[in-house]
Design a protein around this motif. Structure first.
Motif, PDB file in Angstrom:
ATOM      1  N   ASN A 199      52.234  42.947  41.235  1.00 60.57           N
ATOM      2  CA  ASN A 199      52.760  43.760  40.133  1.00 60.57           C
ATOM      3  C   ASN A 199      53.462  45.004  40.656  1.00 60.57           C
ATOM      4  O   ASN A 199      54.556  45.350  40.211  1.00 60.57           O
ATOM      5  CB  ASN A 199      51.649  44.159  39.160  1.00 60.57           C
ATOM      6  CG  ASN A 199      51.247  43.033  38.249  1.00 60.57           C
ATOM      7  OD1 ASN A 199      51.958  42.047  38.088  1.00 60.57           O
ATOM      8  ND2 ASN A 199      50.087  43.173  37.633  1.00 60.57           N
ATOM      9  N   GLU A 200      52.834  45.692  41.607  1.00 56.12           N
ATOM     10  CA  GLU A 200      53.451  46.880  42.204  1.00 56.12           C
ATOM     11  C   GLU A 200      54.794  46.529  42.845  1.00 56.12           C
ATOM     12  O   GLU A 200      55.781  47.239  42.668  1.00 56.12           O
ATOM     13  CB  GLU A 200      52.539  47.477  43.278  1.00 56.12           C
ATOM     14  CG  GLU A 200      51.260  48.079  42.778  1.00 56.12           C
ATOM     15  CD  GLU A 200      50.257  48.371  43.883  1.00 56.12           C
ATOM     16  OE1 GLU A 200      49.285  49.077  43.587  1.00 56.12           O
ATOM     17  OE2 GLU A 200      50.433  47.898  45.029  1.00 56.12           O
ATOM     18  N   GLY A 201      54.811  45.433  43.575  1.00 56.69           N
ATOM     19  CA  GLY A 201      56.043  45.014  44.253  1.00 56.69           C
ATOM     20  C   GLY A 201      57.151  44.659  43.280  1.00 56.69           C
ATOM     21  O   GLY A 201      58.320  44.963  43.512  1.00 56.69           O
ATOM     22  N   SER A 202      56.790  44.029  42.172  1.00 49.99           N
ATOM     23  CA  SER A 202      57.799  43.664  41.176  1.00 49.99           C
ATOM     24  C   SER A 202      58.414  44.911  40.540  1.00 49.99           C
ATOM     25  O   SER A 202      59.630  45.012  40.397  1.00 49.99           O
ATOM     26  CB  SER A 202      57.188  42.756  40.103  1.00 49.99           C
ATOM     27  OG  SER A 202      58.173  42.344  39.191  1.00 49.99           O
ATOM     28  N   VAL A 203      57.584  45.884  40.174  1.00 53.83           N
ATOM     29  CA  VAL A 203      58.101  47.129  39.600  1.00 53.83           C
ATOM     30  C   VAL A 203      58.979  47.853  40.623  1.00 53.83           C
ATOM     31  O   VAL A 203      60.058  48.357  40.293  1.00 53.83           O
ATOM     32  CB  VAL A 203      56.945  48.049  39.123  1.00 53.83           C
ATOM     33  CG1 VAL A 203      57.441  49.443  38.790  1.00 53.83           C
ATOM     34  CG2 VAL A 203      56.245  47.428  37.923  1.00 53.83           C
ATOM     35  N   ASN A 204      58.560  47.877  41.872  1.00 61.11           N
ATOM     36  CA  ASN A 204      59.320  48.507  42.954  1.00 61.11           C
ATOM     37  C   ASN A 204      60.718  47.897  43.061  1.00 61.11           C
ATOM     38  O   ASN A 204      61.725  48.603  43.053  1.00 61.11           O
ATOM     39  CB  ASN A 204      58.538  48.334  44.265  1.00 61.11           C
ATOM     40  CG  ASN A 204      59.226  48.946  45.469  1.00 61.11           C
ATOM     41  OD1 ASN A 204      60.384  48.702  45.726  1.00 61.11           O
ATOM     42  ND2 ASN A 204      58.468  49.711  46.222  1.00 61.11           N
ATOM     43  N   LYS A 205      60.774  46.593  43.137  1.00 58.09           N
ATOM     44  CA  LYS A 205      62.067  45.911  43.290  1.00 58.09           C
ATOM     45  C   LYS A 205      62.930  46.025  42.032  1.00 58.09           C
ATOM     46  O   LYS A 205      64.150  46.168  42.116  1.00 58.09           O
ATOM     47  CB  LYS A 205      61.842  44.451  43.682  1.00 58.09           C
ATOM     48  CG  LYS A 205      61.282  44.311  45.093  1.00 58.09           C
ATOM     49  CD  LYS A 205      61.053  42.874  45.471  1.00 58.09           C
ATOM     50  CE  LYS A 205      60.384  42.732  46.810  1.00 58.09           C
ATOM     51  NZ  LYS A 205      61.037  43.366  47.920  1.00 58.09           N
ATOM     52  N   ASN A 206      62.302  45.969  40.860  1.00 58.67           N
ATOM     53  CA  ASN A 206      63.053  46.138  39.607  1.00 58.67           C
ATOM     54  C   ASN A 206      63.696  47.522  39.547  1.00 58.67           C
ATOM     55  O   ASN A 206      64.861  47.659  39.158  1.00 58.67           O
ATOM     56  CB  ASN A 206      62.141  45.967  38.389  1.00 58.67           C
ATOM     57  CG  ASN A 206      61.708  44.538  38.162  1.00 58.67           C
ATOM     58  OD1 ASN A 206      62.290  43.596  38.681  1.00 58.67           O
ATOM     59  ND2 ASN A 206      60.664  44.366  37.383  1.00 58.67           N
ATOM     60  N   SER A 207      62.944  48.560  39.912  1.00 56.39           N
ATOM     61  CA  SER A 207      63.463  49.930  39.896  1.00 56.39           C
ATOM     62  C   SER A 207      64.614  50.083  40.877  1.00 56.39           C
ATOM     63  O   SER A 207      65.639  50.688  40.565  1.00 56.39           O
ATOM     64  CB  SER A 207      62.355  50.932  40.242  1.00 56.39           C
ATOM     65  OG  SER A 207      61.322  50.865  39.304  1.00 56.39           O
TER      66      SER A 207
END
Length: 185
Positions: A165-173
């Motif tokens: 989840n953290e990685g997905s938010v990171n890449k989306n941002s």
């Protein structure tokens, strides 16, 4: 062979609990620093102010109130820091004073796969940038980057889920800020 009552109790009750604890692991709190992109690829820096609104289904895990949830407060701080550190806009401002309004709408994370030791999730996020005066939509995009975390990286399933989840938010941002920087405002 004679089993003692103590051994029978351990095998029957404690071993399954221990096994589940080892395989699932303890839930780890989602960390803001892991959701923050480490670098930003910015094409244009905009000499305007922007306000930020983050809304949506913040409980991204299946267990309500779980530590692996990404709450609205954390996510808002991460996106604010991303906007500031990237230098994409001149400054953050209130909605009444800002030149542009950025709205980020978050949807419940999708668990896309749990292939034995790997968990893959994606956190869908809609990004909408609007010019305040005159009011018009300038940019709209849905980001939903898939991130997989393997057991060798995090043994507990709950930890892998949080990391994904953290990685997905990171890449989306990162993706949204890059796209917004390509706009000619």
């Amino acid at each position: 062979m004679i089993k003692s009552r103590k051994t029978g109790f351990i095998v029957k009750y404690l071993m399954p609990i221990l096994l589940v604890s080892i395989l699932y692991g303890c839930s780890k709190a989602v960390k803001e620093e892991n959701m923050m992109p480490s670098k930003f690829d910015v094409v244009n820096r905009h000499p305007f102010t922007v306000s930020l609104t983050v809304k949506g289904k913040m409980g991204l895990s299946s267990a309500r109130g779980s530590k692996d949830d990404i709450d609205q407060e954390k996510l808002t701080r991460v996106i604010q820091r991303s906007l500031i550190e990237s230098g994409l806009f001149e400054a953050l401002a209130s909605e009444q004073e800002a030149d542009y309004i950025l709205k980020v709408i978050v949807f419940k994370a999708n668990i896309l796969g749990t292939v034995t030791a790997t968990i893959t999730t994606a956190v869908p996020m809609n990004w909408v940038l609007m010019q305040r005066n005159p009011s018009k939509s300038v940019y709209q995009k849905r980001t939903s980057t898939q991130v997989s975390v393997k057991a060798k990286d995090n043994f507990g399933a709950a930890s892998r889920y949080s990391k994904a989840n953290e990685g997905s938010v990171n890449k989306n941002s990162h993706e949204a800020i890059f796209d917004l920087s390509q706009l000619d405002l």
